[in-house]
Enzyme design. Structure first.
Site, PDB file in Angstrom:
ATOM      1  N   ASP A  79       0.848  -1.195   0.000  1.00 47.47           N
ATOM      2  CA  ASP A  79       0.000   0.000   0.000  1.00 47.47           C
ATOM      3  C   ASP A  79       0.887   1.251   0.000  1.00 47.47           C
ATOM      4  O   ASP A  79       1.770   1.384   0.854  1.00 47.47           O
ATOM      5  CB  ASP A  79      -0.878  -0.054   1.262  1.00 47.47           C
ATOM      6  CG  ASP A  79      -1.919   1.033   1.320  1.00 47.47           C
ATOM      7  OD1 ASP A  79      -2.398   1.458   0.246  1.00 47.47           O
ATOM      8  OD2 ASP A  79      -2.270   1.451   2.449  1.00 47.47           O
ATOM      9  N   ASN A 125     -10.231   0.570   0.155  1.00 47.14           N
ATOM     10  CA  ASN A 125      -9.197   0.473   1.195  1.00 47.14           C
ATOM     11  C   ASN A 125      -9.721   0.862   2.570  1.00 47.14           C
ATOM     12  O   ASN A 125     -10.296   1.950   2.732  1.00 47.14           O
ATOM     13  CB  ASN A 125      -8.042   1.418   0.865  1.00 47.14           C
ATOM     14  CG  ASN A 125      -7.182   0.921  -0.269  1.00 47.14           C
ATOM     15  OD1 ASN A 125      -7.514  -0.030  -0.951  1.00 47.14           O
ATOM     16  ND2 ASN A 125      -6.063   1.582  -0.469  1.00 47.14           N
TER      17      ASN A 125
END
Ligand code: G3H
Ligand code: 13P
Ligand code: ZN
Length: 284
Positions: free
Chosen positions: A82, A230
């Site tokens: 990420d 997310n």
């Protein structure tokens, strides 16, 4: 089953009109909670680790924990970096077994973001790893900026078209009004902007900063083409709630399992809830 490529999950989500949850991990209990929730929901899932998570837990621990969890699970799991900002870090993740990476060049001028993303894609393509990039600046809820300033940082649809055409990236994170962390008020998403991006760009869209975004807004974003959502902050909150409640109920507790066990259950519950909102239950 072995870790899967993230693109496979997002292509299926595109065909099915749902989104796959991408949940941030920092330790064993979080990884277990994410996989347990996905298993109970029969859902595909993405476990993701930030550079901060890798610094905290160690790259090999993150990879090993997630690989073992995925191998024991009956649902497909992808392991994703990420907000990778360094080419070298991305390479280390690929070498260690990540099946997907984000190269976040959003702070760079457009041409440099395109060049960095292409450099990562050259390598990732050769080894079957998925690549997500970011265009527009998503930022944090703590950033002290006005609504107009936030809007100036949002993704320009025409730039998104050019970015995808020139890179051939697998998934694109865009800025449409969400931010990382806890919102002070209710976030307002720019759905018109999302619609315009979607008209010009065929790859799956990624929504960051999704903790605290109302379920209805998430559903609308998914209808408009978001395929990866997310979530980090909601997991952190659930973890701390579990720890606080366990200690409040028994202030003298010294067995970590009696403190972290309830935290893991709280996290499993919130991840299950999110998976249902994303429409990915029973898609595994
Ligand atoms: O995008 C931000 C994620 O919530 C990760 O946060 O860099 O503190 O691990 P972190
Ligand atoms: P939140 O912490 O706001 O859920 O954002 C998570 C995220 O976007 C990770 O990249
Ligand atoms: Zn993010």
């Amino acid at each position: 089953m072995p870790l899967v490529n993230m693109k496979t999950l997002l292509t299926a989500a595109e065909e099915g009109g749902y989104a796959v949850g991408a949940f941030n991990c920092n330790n064993m209990e979080i990884v277990q909670a994410i996989i347990q929730a996905a298993t109970e929901e029969h859902a595909p899932v993405i476990v993701q680790a930030s550079q901060g998570a890798i610094k905290y837990a160690g790259l090999s621990y993150i990879t090993a924990l997630t690989r073992v969890a995925a191998e024991e699970a009956q649902v497909p799991v992808a392991l994703h970096l990420d907000h990778g900002t360094s080419f070298d870090q991305v390479m280390r993740c690929i070498r260690d077994g990540f099946t997907s990476v984000m190269i976040d060049g959003s702070k760079l001028p457009l041409a440099e973001n395109i060049a960095l993303t292409r450099r990562v894609l050259d390598v990732a393509r050769a080894v079957g790893v998925t690549v997500e990039a970011e265009l527009g600046k998503i930022g944090g809820t703590e950033d002290d900026i006005t609504v107009t300033e936030r809007e100036a940082l949002m993704t320009d649809p025409e730039e998104a078209r050019q970015f995808v055409a020139e890179t051939g990236v697998d998934a694109l994170a865009i800025a449409i009004g969400t931010a990382h962390g806890r919102y002070k008020g209710e976030p307002k998403l720019d759905f018109d902007r999302l619609r315009r991006v979607r008209e010009l760009v065929q790859v799956p869209i990624v929504l960051h900063g999704s903790s605290g975004v109302p379920d209805e807004a998430i559903r609308t974003a998914i209808q408009l083409g978001v395929r990866k959502v997310n979530i980090d902050t909601n997991i952190r909150e659930a973890f701390v709630k579990g720890v606080r409640e366990a200690l409040a109920a028994n202030p003298d507790e010294i067995d970590p399992r009696k403190i972290l066990g309830p935290a893991r259950e709280e996290m499993t519950a919130i991840v299950r809830e999110k998976i249902r909102v994303f429409g990915s239950s029973n898609k595994a």
